[in-house]
Design an enzyme around this catalytic site. Structure first.
Site, PDB file in Angstrom:
ATOM      1  N   GLY A   1       0.814  -1.212   0.000  1.00  0.00           N
ATOM      2  CA  GLY A   1       0.000   0.000   0.000  1.00  0.00           C
ATOM      3  C   GLY A   1       0.843   1.254   0.000  1.00  0.00           C
TER       4      GLY A   1
ATOM      5  N   PRO B   1       2.444   4.937   1.118  1.00  0.00           N
ATOM      6  CA  PRO B   1       2.944   5.373   2.437  1.00  0.00           C
ATOM      7  C   PRO B   1       1.839   6.029   3.263  1.00  0.00           C
ATOM      8  CG  PRO B   1       4.423   6.084   0.684  1.00  0.00           C
ATOM      9  CD  PRO B   1       3.201   5.549   0.016  1.00  0.00           C
TER      10      PRO B   1
ATOM     11  N   GLY C   1      -1.038   2.896   7.118  1.00  0.00           N
ATOM     12  CA  GLY C   1      -1.180   2.169   8.381  1.00  0.00           C
ATOM     13  C   GLY C   1      -0.734   0.727   8.341  1.00  0.00           C
TER      14      GLY C   1
ATOM     15  N   GLU D   1      -7.030  33.177 -10.460  1.00  0.00           N
ATOM     16  CA  GLU D   1      -7.789  32.220  -9.635  1.00  0.00           C
ATOM     17  C   GLU D   1      -9.276  32.298  -9.937  1.00  0.00           C
ATOM     18  OE1 GLU D   1      -6.306  29.967  -8.094  1.00  0.00           O
ATOM     19  OE2 GLU D   1      -4.300  30.820  -8.245  1.00  0.00           O
TER      20      GLU D   1
ATOM     21  N   HIS E   1      -9.885  30.103 -12.992  1.00  0.00           N
ATOM     22  CA  HIS E   1      -9.963  28.682 -12.626  1.00  0.00           C
ATOM     23  C   HIS E   1     -11.339  28.344 -12.056  1.00  0.00           C
ATOM     24  CE1 HIS E   1      -5.955  27.255 -13.339  1.00  0.00           C
ATOM     25  NE2 HIS E   1      -5.374  28.128 -12.520  1.00  0.00           N
TER      26      HIS E   1
ATOM     27  N   ASP F   1       0.150  25.003 -14.021  1.00  0.00           N
ATOM     28  CA  ASP F   1      -1.118  24.567 -14.641  1.00  0.00           C
ATOM     29  C   ASP F   1      -0.859  23.976 -16.025  1.00  0.00           C
ATOM     30  OD1 ASP F   1      -2.409  25.615 -12.420  1.00  0.00           O
ATOM     31  OD2 ASP F   1      -2.695  27.575 -13.357  1.00  0.00           O
TER      32      ASP F   1
END
Length: 609
Positions: free
Chosen positions: A204, A206, A209, A427, A430, A502
């Site tokens: 799995g 990082p 768990g 922004e 976007h 972007d």
């Protein structure tokens, strides 16, 4: 070496201290003046002498004014006889207090012998110290090949971890419950003819768990837990790693039933003979010893090896075959329900405001691992403490999400009004393009406050977890990524370096659509094969399994996708210029726009979370 130098310096300081004491003992602060017997007689006759102390032939004289003097008498005669010969006044002599002091034998011998004996004592102490260090070095050399595994005692209730302490990962728990049963009741399975599994490999990303789950297995089974990292086997000297493996499994067999947990097993379990990074004799010997030890388990030996790695693709095939690691258990990133359960565990002992909604936090953190969520809650607690609050509020936890993703705010960064205006329109572009497309992720927050390397950011989070993404989703995401670039070009008729990240993300997304997902006019096939170096563990180059003509077609398709997305974004911004201006004006005024206010500006409706 550091310990030897430290002890040696202590020995030198001790020597200097003893030498100082001897010097002080032998050299008084003020040395008495020496006088002859004739001078002594003259002083007695004048009444200047207070008392005389006789020690053998030495005379310690004290005058009436408190001064000290020393004199020597003849050894063959007494003091009175000697002074009489010098013409002493007997009446004046009777006024002087005369004391005879017997010199102690111990003091005499110490004063005589100590200057010669002290060097021998110091030399003997130094030799003893060096021999002791040599013996300690020999004991360390003998223990050099012993295992450095840390053992977790099942009787230690404070450190014991159970499945209930691990949120989510229900499928993983179900798979590992059989291992717990094997350890608790091995005879039940042996009577049925079933063999105890020798190894379980936890796979799995990082932070999901894996180590915690291994500890929970040991805690549920109530068996000793031997924990060691793969890198702790490998040393500079060949054979040490193999020796430590033998010692580790020897200890585990003595404590059976037990669990041996090897974290980051890819440190020693990589492909043998793989060229770069694969020719290390010590690492290969260590791996060979692990393979031999796992094969050497008796059928009734209740020792199970649990290993964890996030790079199963680099492991040696001999390590993965049945009979060694019989089971492979994958631990994925938590979904929305599991993230909420993880947040419940990490906020259990923390004071939370009544307005904190863990479900909302779980919705805003797709792709977060358990470690990320623990860090999020900890950052929220630190932020609340910094603000002198007694409880952790929703605002601190929401801000911590952005801090974990992008880094801390940089409000002190000085930018001009023109740059601030460009960032606001960037922004806003976007956010407006994303809100206008049906398949793009909904916008949760827009900010022009710098975080990390970003001048501003638009936080768009999906309403539900997705494992599959459609062609329409990628097209809308491409347009949203290029919304900032399109907004700058449309409003200012100029381009800055702001959209560089972007453009890089958009280009990579378009290339993946063409070469990996079959989402282009080139058809349902993939292009190129990525080769990975085992030693570095990352993509280094791509093997081209297509012609130069196909390479040109791929580039043309990538350009086509990006240009179409840019055209869509520009069209939306031109149609909604007034909304874009309002978004930019609001950002310049408030710096941050939350979801509710954003929806009101863009759609004209007030939404509730």
């Amino acid at each position: 070496m550091e310990k030897i130098l430290k002890n040696l310096s202590t020995l030198i300081l001790l020597f200097l201290l003893l030498s100082g004491i001897i010097i002080l003992y032998q050299s008084p602060e003020k040395k008495p003046s020496l006088v002859s017997l004739s001078e002594l007689v003259t002083e007695i006759n004048k009444g200047e002498i207070k008392n005389i102390v006789i020690s053998d032939n030495e005379l310690d004289i004290e005058l009436q004014n408190g001064e000290k003097q020393k004199a020597s008498k003849e050894s063959e005669s007494s003091l009175s006889e000697t002074l009489t010969n010098y013409g002493i006044n007997k009446e004046k002599l009777n006024e002087v207090t005369i004391t005879i002091k017997e010199k102690s034998g111990f003091g005499f011998w110490m004063a005589a012998i100590l200057p010669f004996l002290l060097p021998f004592i110091l030399i003997s102490a130094f030799i003893w110290f060096m021999m002791r260090q040599a013996q300690r070095g020999n004991s360390q050399a003998l223990s050099f090949g012993m295992s450095k595994a840390r053992v977790l005692d099942p009787k230690d209730k404070k450190k014991r971890i159970l499945f209930s302490d691990v949120a989510g990962a229900q499928e993983t728990k179900t798979e590992l419950e059989e291992v717990v049963e094997f350890l608790k009741h091995p005879k039940k399975f042996l009577n049925m003819g079933a063999k105890i599994p020798k190894g379980v490999l936890l796979l799995g990303p990082p932070g999901t768990g894996k180590t915690l789950m291994a500890k929970a297995v040991a805690g549920e089974a109530g068996v000793p837990f031997f924990n060691i990292s793969g890198s702790e086997f490998v040393e500079m000297f060949v054979g040490v790693g193999a020796s430590r493996v033998r010692d580790l499994f020897k200890q585990a067999k003595k404590s059976a039933p037990a669990i041996v947990f090897i974290d980051e097993i890819d440190a020693v379990g990589r492909h043998r003979g793989a060229g770069l990074g694969g020719g290390h004799d010590e690492r290969e010997q260590t791996l060979n010893q692990i393979l031999v030890e796992m094969d050497g388990f008796e059928t009734d030996m209740s020792v199970i090896v649990i290993a964890a790695t996030n790079r199963p693709d680099v492991l040696d095939p001999a390590l993965l075959r049945p009979g060694r690691f019989d089971r492979r258990v994958t631990m994925d990133l938590p979904d929305i329900n599991e993230r909420e359960q993880i947040l419940v565990i990490h906020t259990k002992n923390k004071p939370l405001d009544s307005d904190v909604k863990l479900r909302v936090l779980a919705e805003r953190t797709p792709g977060f691992s358990g470690a990320d969520l623990a860090n999020l809650v900890n950052e929220g607690a630190i932020l609340a403490t910094r603000r002198n609050k007694k409880t952790i509020g929703m605002s601190e936890l929401a801000e911590s999400i952005e801090k974990v993703i992008l880094g801390p705010e940089r409000r002190g960064r000085v930018i001009s009004e023109q740059e601030k205006k460009i960032i606001a329109y960037h922004e806003g572009g976007h956010a407006l393009v994303g809100a206008s497309l049906p398949h793009a992720d909904p916008v949760q927050k827009v900010s022009i406050i710098s975080r990390g390397h970003a001048g501003g950011y638009t936080l768009a989070v999906p309403t539900e977890d997705k494992s599959l993404h459609s062609y329409e989703y990628f097209l809308d995401e491409l347009a949203m990524l290029l919304g900032g670039y399109a907004s700058e070009k449309f409003i200012f008729n100029d381009i800055t370096t702001g959209p560089s990240s972007d453009l890089e993300r958009a280009t990579q997304m378009a290339r993946n659509m063409v070469t990996r997902y079959g989402m282009s006019r080139l058809g349902a096939r993939t292009f190129g094969k990525k080769d990975e170096l085992v030693f570095l563990g990352r993509e280094m180059h791509e093997e081209r399994n297509y012609s130069e003509k196909t390479a040109q077609d791929i580039d043309a398709e990538v350009t086509h996708l990006v240009e179409n997305a840019l055209e869509r974004a520009t069209t939306i911004l031109k149609e909604k210029r007034a909304t874009l201006d309002l978004l930019a004006t609001t950002l310049l005024e408030k710096e941050i726009i939350e979801k509710e206010e954003f929806d009101t500006i863009v759609h004209g409706v007030k939404t509730k979370e």
